[in-house]
Design a protein around this motif. Sequence first.
Motif, PDB file in Angstrom:
ATOM      1  N   HIS A 190      17.770   2.802   2.639  1.00 13.12           N
ATOM      2  CA  HIS A 190      16.917   1.780   3.245  1.00 13.12           C
ATOM      3  C   HIS A 190      17.481   0.402   2.939  1.00 13.12           C
ATOM      4  N   ARG A 191      17.265  -0.519   3.861  1.00  8.10           N
ATOM      5  CA  ARG A 191      17.819  -1.858   3.744  1.00  8.10           C
ATOM      6  C   ARG A 191      17.148  -2.670   2.645  1.00  8.10           C
ATOM      7  N   PHE A 192      15.852  -2.445   2.438  1.00  7.55           N
ATOM      8  CA  PHE A 192      15.092  -3.224   1.475  1.00  7.55           C
ATOM      9  C   PHE A 192      15.024  -2.499   0.135  1.00  7.55           C
ATOM     10  N   PRO A 193      14.859  -3.257  -0.955  1.00  5.26           N
ATOM     11  CA  PRO A 193      14.762  -2.618  -2.268  1.00  5.26           C
ATOM     12  C   PRO A 193      13.508  -1.758  -2.390  1.00  5.26           C
ATOM     13  N   ALA A 194      13.550  -0.837  -3.314  1.00  6.04           N
ATOM     14  CA  ALA A 194      12.430   0.081  -3.505  1.00  6.04           C
ATOM     15  C   ALA A 194      11.153  -0.655  -3.874  1.00  6.04           C
ATOM     16  N   GLU A 195      11.261  -1.755  -4.608  1.00  3.31           N
ATOM     17  CA  GLU A 195      10.083  -2.513  -5.019  1.00  3.31           C
ATOM     18  C   GLU A 195       9.340  -3.080  -3.816  1.00  3.31           C
ATOM     19  N   VAL A 196      10.074  -3.560  -2.833  1.00  2.00           N
ATOM     20  CA  VAL A 196       9.455  -4.137  -1.636  1.00  2.00           C
ATOM     21  C   VAL A 196       8.768  -3.043  -0.827  1.00  2.00           C
ATOM     22  N   ILE A 197       9.437  -1.931  -0.651  1.00  2.00           N
ATOM     23  CA  ILE A 197       8.870  -0.830   0.140  1.00  2.00           C
ATOM     24  C   ILE A 197       7.617  -0.276  -0.534  1.00  2.00           C
ATOM     25  N   SER A 198       7.706  -0.008  -1.824  1.00  2.00           N
ATOM     26  CA  SER A 198       6.551   0.569  -2.517  1.00  2.00           C
ATOM     27  C   SER A 198       5.396  -0.415  -2.587  1.00  2.00           C
ATOM     28  N   CYS A 199       5.682  -1.698  -2.708  1.00  2.00           N
ATOM     29  CA  CYS A 199       4.635  -2.716  -2.730  1.00  2.00           C
ATOM     30  C   CYS A 199       3.907  -2.766  -1.384  1.00  2.00           C
ATOM     31  N   ALA A 200       4.657  -2.732  -0.288  1.00  2.00           N
ATOM     32  CA  ALA A 200       4.046  -2.769   1.044  1.00  2.00           C
ATOM     33  C   ALA A 200       3.189  -1.533   1.290  1.00  2.00           C
ATOM     34  N   VAL A 201       3.675  -0.367   0.916  1.00  2.00           N
ATOM     35  CA  VAL A 201       2.917   0.877   1.104  1.00  2.00           C
ATOM     36  C   VAL A 201       1.661   0.864   0.238  1.00  2.00           C
ATOM     37  N   ARG A 202       1.793   0.389  -0.998  1.00  2.00           N
ATOM     38  CA  ARG A 202       0.641   0.325  -1.900  1.00  2.00           C
ATOM     39  C   ARG A 202      -0.420  -0.629  -1.352  1.00  2.00           C
ATOM     40  N   TRP A 203      -0.021  -1.792  -0.862  1.00  2.00           N
ATOM     41  CA  TRP A 203      -0.983  -2.738  -0.284  1.00  2.00           C
ATOM     42  C   TRP A 203      -1.694  -2.127   0.913  1.00  2.00           C
ATOM     43  N   TYR A 204      -0.949  -1.426   1.743  1.00  2.00           N
ATOM     44  CA  TYR A 204      -1.550  -0.850   2.950  1.00  2.00           C
ATOM     45  C   TYR A 204      -2.625   0.175   2.612  1.00  2.00           C
ATOM     46  N   PHE A 205      -2.336   1.076   1.677  1.00  2.00           N
ATOM     47  CA  PHE A 205      -3.293   2.143   1.380  1.00  2.00           C
ATOM     48  C   PHE A 205      -4.343   1.728   0.358  1.00  2.00           C
ATOM     49  N   ARG A 206      -3.991   0.893  -0.585  1.00  2.00           N
ATOM     50  CA  ARG A 206      -4.944   0.532  -1.636  1.00  2.00           C
ATOM     51  C   ARG A 206      -5.960  -0.491  -1.161  1.00  2.00           C
ATOM     52  N   PHE A 207      -5.530  -1.511  -0.437  1.00  2.00           N
ATOM     53  CA  PHE A 207      -6.408  -2.601  -0.048  1.00  2.00           C
ATOM     54  C   PHE A 207      -6.800  -2.558   1.423  1.00  2.00           C
ATOM     55  N   GLN A 208      -6.336  -1.573   2.150  1.00  2.00           N
ATOM     56  CA  GLN A 208      -6.660  -1.367   3.556  1.00  2.00           C
ATOM     57  C   GLN A 208      -6.390  -2.624   4.388  1.00  2.00           C
ATOM     58  N   LEU A 209      -5.234  -3.213   4.137  1.00  2.00           N
ATOM     59  CA  LEU A 209      -4.808  -4.368   4.914  1.00  2.00           C
ATOM     60  C   LEU A 209      -4.157  -3.894   6.198  1.00  2.00           C
ATOM     61  N   SER A 210      -4.151  -4.765   7.200  1.00  2.00           N
ATOM     62  CA  SER A 210      -3.460  -4.410   8.437  1.00  2.00           C
ATOM     63  C   SER A 210      -1.953  -4.584   8.225  1.00  2.00           C
ATOM     64  N   LEU A 211      -1.189  -3.984   9.103  1.00  2.00           N
ATOM     65  CA  LEU A 211       0.266  -4.082   8.998  1.00  2.00           C
ATOM     66  C   LEU A 211       0.730  -5.528   9.154  1.00  2.00           C
TER      67      LEU A 211
END
Length: 129
Positions: free
Chosen positions: A11-32
């Motif tokens: 993946h082009r982006f670091p693992a920290e960025v990807i995992s942070c985005a996925v965590r925000w999406y599922f944990r806080f129910q934010l829109s994409l």
Amino acid sequence: MKKSKSLYHGHRFPAEVISCAVRWYFRFQLSLRDIEELLFERGVIVTYETIRCWCDKFGKGFAHWVKAVQRKPGSTWHLDEMFVTLRGEPHLLWRAVDERGAELDILLQKRRDKAAAKRFFKRVLRSSP
């Protein structure tokens, strides 16, 4: 001994960025688009479609991780019974709470029903130690 590849390998982006985005999406129910904006404020330029692909690919693993880390209910629990008014009508609310204050189960009914209360107790006792 072979070294296992990272889950985020290729993946082009670091693992920290990807995992942070996925965590925000599922944990806080934010829109994409909200996540896209939050990452942009932190200097990461990524589209909401890329975030959607990450959530599709890594979301299941994240859900398993959250479930494994989730605290188990305590050994002591209490039952609260209270009357609440919903749309002008009184209802009976039962809550089973463990010693840390985590809700184990909730039952809401219009009037006292002995059979429903017994089913509620059995369900709570089955799920807690």
